[in-house]
Write a protein that holds these residues in place. Structure first.
Motif, PDB file in Angstrom:
ATOM      1  N   LYS A 160      48.072  10.428 -21.918  1.00  0.00           N
ATOM      2  CA  LYS A 160      48.744  10.833 -20.685  1.00  0.00           C
ATOM      3  C   LYS A 160      49.914  11.761 -20.990  1.00  0.00           C
ATOM      4  O   LYS A 160      50.115  12.778 -20.323  1.00  0.00           O
ATOM      5  CB  LYS A 160      49.246   9.613 -19.923  1.00  0.00           C
ATOM      6  CG  LYS A 160      49.880   9.946 -18.586  1.00  0.00           C
ATOM      7  CD  LYS A 160      50.359   8.699 -17.883  1.00  0.00           C
ATOM      8  CE  LYS A 160      50.997   8.927 -16.556  1.00  0.00           C
ATOM      9  NZ  LYS A 160      51.788  10.101 -16.382  1.00  0.00           N
ATOM     10  N   SER A 161      50.674  11.445 -22.025  1.00  0.00           N
ATOM     11  CA  SER A 161      51.802  12.288 -22.415  1.00  0.00           C
ATOM     12  C   SER A 161      51.323  13.677 -22.842  1.00  0.00           C
ATOM     13  O   SER A 161      51.916  14.696 -22.472  1.00  0.00           O
ATOM     14  CB  SER A 161      52.575  11.622 -23.546  1.00  0.00           C
ATOM     15  OG  SER A 161      53.588  12.450 -24.021  1.00  0.00           O
ATOM     16  N   SER A 162      50.234  13.722 -23.588  1.00  0.00           N
ATOM     17  CA  SER A 162      49.685  15.011 -24.031  1.00  0.00           C
ATOM     18  C   SER A 162      49.201  15.844 -22.855  1.00  0.00           C
ATOM     19  O   SER A 162      49.443  17.056 -22.798  1.00  0.00           O
ATOM     20  CB  SER A 162      48.527  14.782 -25.004  1.00  0.00           C
ATOM     21  OG  SER A 162      48.976  14.138 -26.162  1.00  0.00           O
ATOM     22  N   VAL A 163      48.515  15.216 -21.916  1.00  0.00           N
ATOM     23  CA  VAL A 163      48.015  15.942 -20.744  1.00  0.00           C
ATOM     24  C   VAL A 163      49.181  16.493 -19.932  1.00  0.00           C
ATOM     25  O   VAL A 163      49.160  17.645 -19.497  1.00  0.00           O
ATOM     26  CB  VAL A 163      47.113  15.025 -19.884  1.00  0.00           C
ATOM     27  CG1 VAL A 163      46.837  15.652 -18.524  1.00  0.00           C
ATOM     28  CG2 VAL A 163      45.812  14.741 -20.601  1.00  0.00           C
ATOM     29  N   ASP A 164      50.225  15.680 -19.732  1.00  0.00           N
ATOM     30  CA  ASP A 164      51.394  16.146 -18.985  1.00  0.00           C
ATOM     31  C   ASP A 164      52.058  17.326 -19.677  1.00  0.00           C
ATOM     32  O   ASP A 164      52.453  18.303 -19.032  1.00  0.00           O
ATOM     33  CB  ASP A 164      52.407  15.010 -18.799  1.00  0.00           C
ATOM     34  CG  ASP A 164      51.905  13.930 -17.853  1.00  0.00           C
ATOM     35  OD1 ASP A 164      50.932  14.192 -17.111  1.00  0.00           O
ATOM     36  OD2 ASP A 164      52.476  12.817 -17.876  1.00  0.00           O
ATOM     37  N   ASN A 165      52.193  17.250 -21.002  1.00  0.00           N
ATOM     38  CA  ASN A 165      52.818  18.349 -21.752  1.00  0.00           C
ATOM     39  C   ASN A 165      51.977  19.618 -21.698  1.00  0.00           C
ATOM     40  O   ASN A 165      52.518  20.716 -21.599  1.00  0.00           O
ATOM     41  CB  ASN A 165      53.053  17.937 -23.201  1.00  0.00           C
ATOM     42  CG  ASN A 165      54.166  16.928 -23.348  1.00  0.00           C
ATOM     43  OD1 ASN A 165      55.016  16.796 -22.479  1.00  0.00           O
ATOM     44  ND2 ASN A 165      54.155  16.199 -24.443  1.00  0.00           N
ATOM     45  N   ILE A 166      50.658  19.466 -21.747  1.00  0.00           N
ATOM     46  CA  ILE A 166      49.778  20.635 -21.666  1.00  0.00           C
ATOM     47  C   ILE A 166      49.895  21.288 -20.289  1.00  0.00           C
ATOM     48  O   ILE A 166      49.953  22.518 -20.176  1.00  0.00           O
ATOM     49  CB  ILE A 166      48.318  20.240 -21.980  1.00  0.00           C
ATOM     50  CG1 ILE A 166      48.170  19.952 -23.467  1.00  0.00           C
ATOM     51  CG2 ILE A 166      47.349  21.324 -21.546  1.00  0.00           C
ATOM     52  CD1 ILE A 166      46.833  19.381 -23.862  1.00  0.00           C
ATOM     53  N   MET A 167      49.972  20.473 -19.245  1.00  0.00           N
ATOM     54  CA  MET A 167      50.117  21.026 -17.893  1.00  0.00           C
ATOM     55  C   MET A 167      51.448  21.761 -17.759  1.00  0.00           C
ATOM     56  O   MET A 167      51.496  22.858 -17.198  1.00  0.00           O
ATOM     57  CB  MET A 167      50.028  19.903 -16.851  1.00  0.00           C
ATOM     58  CG  MET A 167      48.669  19.229 -16.790  1.00  0.00           C
ATOM     59  SD  MET A 167      47.361  20.331 -16.278  1.00  0.00           S
ATOM     60  CE  MET A 167      47.672  20.374 -14.533  1.00  0.00           C
ATOM     61  N   GLU A 168      52.524  21.179 -18.281  1.00  0.00           N
ATOM     62  CA  GLU A 168      53.821  21.839 -18.208  1.00  0.00           C
ATOM     63  C   GLU A 168      53.815  23.147 -18.992  1.00  0.00           C
ATOM     64  O   GLU A 168      54.381  24.150 -18.549  1.00  0.00           O
ATOM     65  CB  GLU A 168      54.908  20.913 -18.750  1.00  0.00           C
ATOM     66  CG  GLU A 168      55.230  19.746 -17.847  1.00  0.00           C
ATOM     67  CD  GLU A 168      56.216  18.770 -18.470  1.00  0.00           C
ATOM     68  OE1 GLU A 168      56.807  19.099 -19.518  1.00  0.00           O
ATOM     69  OE2 GLU A 168      56.385  17.681 -17.907  1.00  0.00           O
ATOM     70  N   LEU A 169      53.175  23.137 -20.156  1.00  0.00           N
ATOM     71  CA  LEU A 169      53.080  24.351 -20.965  1.00  0.00           C
ATOM     72  C   LEU A 169      52.283  25.427 -20.232  1.00  0.00           C
ATOM     73  O   LEU A 169      52.656  26.600 -20.235  1.00  0.00           O
ATOM     74  CB  LEU A 169      52.437  24.035 -22.312  1.00  0.00           C
ATOM     75  CG  LEU A 169      52.293  25.181 -23.288  1.00  0.00           C
ATOM     76  CD1 LEU A 169      53.664  25.717 -23.695  1.00  0.00           C
ATOM     77  CD2 LEU A 169      51.524  24.728 -24.519  1.00  0.00           C
ATOM     78  N   GLY A 170      51.195  25.022 -19.576  1.00  0.00           N
ATOM     79  CA  GLY A 170      50.394  25.977 -18.817  1.00  0.00           C
ATOM     80  C   GLY A 170      51.177  26.604 -17.676  1.00  0.00           C
ATOM     81  O   GLY A 170      51.121  27.811 -17.459  1.00  0.00           O
ATOM     82  N   VAL A 171      51.929  25.790 -16.952  1.00  0.00           N
ATOM     83  CA  VAL A 171      52.742  26.304 -15.843  1.00  0.00           C
ATOM     84  C   VAL A 171      53.816  27.242 -16.376  1.00  0.00           C
ATOM     85  O   VAL A 171      54.073  28.311 -15.810  1.00  0.00           O
ATOM     86  CB  VAL A 171      53.361  25.137 -15.046  1.00  0.00           C
ATOM     87  CG1 VAL A 171      54.422  25.635 -14.085  1.00  0.00           C
ATOM     88  CG2 VAL A 171      52.279  24.382 -14.298  1.00  0.00           C
ATOM     89  N   SER A 172      54.439  26.863 -17.485  1.00  0.00           N
ATOM     90  CA  SER A 172      55.486  27.699 -18.074  1.00  0.00           C
ATOM     91  C   SER A 172      54.919  29.053 -18.511  1.00  0.00           C
ATOM     92  O   SER A 172      55.518  30.102 -18.242  1.00  0.00           O
ATOM     93  CB  SER A 172      56.106  26.980 -19.269  1.00  0.00           C
ATOM     94  OG  SER A 172      57.016  27.803 -19.941  1.00  0.00           O
ATOM     95  N   ASN A 173      53.763  29.035 -19.172  1.00  0.00           N
ATOM     96  CA  ASN A 173      53.138  30.288 -19.599  1.00  0.00           C
ATOM     97  C   ASN A 173      52.707  31.134 -18.398  1.00  0.00           C
ATOM     98  O   ASN A 173      52.837  32.362 -18.432  1.00  0.00           O
ATOM     99  CB  ASN A 173      51.934  30.008 -20.493  1.00  0.00           C
ATOM    100  CG  ASN A 173      52.339  29.594 -21.881  1.00  0.00           C
ATOM    101  OD1 ASN A 173      53.463  29.825 -22.312  1.00  0.00           O
ATOM    102  ND2 ASN A 173      51.440  28.939 -22.593  1.00  0.00           N
ATOM    103  N   MET A 174      52.221  30.481 -17.357  1.00  0.00           N
ATOM    104  CA  MET A 174      51.812  31.218 -16.162  1.00  0.00           C
ATOM    105  C   MET A 174      53.021  31.902 -15.515  1.00  0.00           C
ATOM    106  O   MET A 174      52.947  33.071 -15.135  1.00  0.00           O
ATOM    107  CB  MET A 174      51.164  30.264 -15.166  1.00  0.00           C
ATOM    108  CG  MET A 174      50.630  30.939 -13.923  1.00  0.00           C
ATOM    109  SD  MET A 174      49.843  29.814 -12.769  1.00  0.00           S
ATOM    110  CE  MET A 174      51.206  28.747 -12.344  1.00  0.00           C
ATOM    111  N   ASN A 175      54.139  31.189 -15.432  1.00  0.00           N
ATOM    112  CA  ASN A 175      55.345  31.785 -14.867  1.00  0.00           C
ATOM    113  C   ASN A 175      55.840  32.945 -15.725  1.00  0.00           C
ATOM    114  O   ASN A 175      56.284  33.969 -15.207  1.00  0.00           O
ATOM    115  CB  ASN A 175      56.448  30.739 -14.724  1.00  0.00           C
ATOM    116  CG  ASN A 175      56.159  29.745 -13.622  1.00  0.00           C
ATOM    117  OD1 ASN A 175      55.418  30.037 -12.703  1.00  0.00           O
ATOM    118  ND2 ASN A 175      56.739  28.566 -13.715  1.00  0.00           N
ATOM    119  N   SER A 176      55.743  32.797 -17.033  1.00  0.00           N
ATOM    120  CA  SER A 176      56.162  33.868 -17.944  1.00  0.00           C
ATOM    121  C   SER A 176      55.284  35.106 -17.758  1.00  0.00           C
ATOM    122  O   SER A 176      55.795  36.231 -17.684  1.00  0.00           O
ATOM    123  CB  SER A 176      56.087  33.373 -19.390  1.00  0.00           C
ATOM    124  OG  SER A 176      56.349  34.411 -20.288  1.00  0.00           O
TER     125      SER A 176
END
Length: 94
Positions: free
Chosen positions: A31-47
């Motif tokens: 669950k922690s890994s999935v949450d971190n991957i989602m946050e990373l994806g959102v961050s990269n998308m915003n960038s």
């Protein structure tokens, strides 16, 4: 015989508890890994969105400067050839 049953019972209980703890740890890490991957994806998308917006903004600014230049030249009654020559000199092709 009672000692053997106690030993087997203890081993079974320990095995079940270890299985439960292992499953809990695995699910929490997952669950922690999935949450971190989602946050990373959102961050990269915003960038990427910011980079694209900057790129488009620069092109838009160039078009505004070009339009202002043409408007200025037209207000000073420049001919089409003079306007073409002005832009040809600016881009280095003439």
């Amino acid at each position: 015989m009672s000692n053997k049953k106690q030993l087997v019972g203890t081993i079974v209980i320990i095995f079940l508890l270890m299985t439960f703890v292992l499953a809990y740890i695995f699910s929490s890490f997952y669950k922690s890994s999935v949450d971190n991957i989602m946050e990373l994806g959102v961050s990269n998308m915003n960038s990427q969105a910011t980079m694209i917006e900057d790129y488009i903004s620069k092109g838009r600014e160039v078009l505004w400067v070009t339009a202002d230049s043409v408007d200025y030249m037209m207000q000073n009654h420049a001919t089409s050839d003079e306007i073409l020559q002005f832009f040809s000199q600016r881009d280095g092709s003439g």
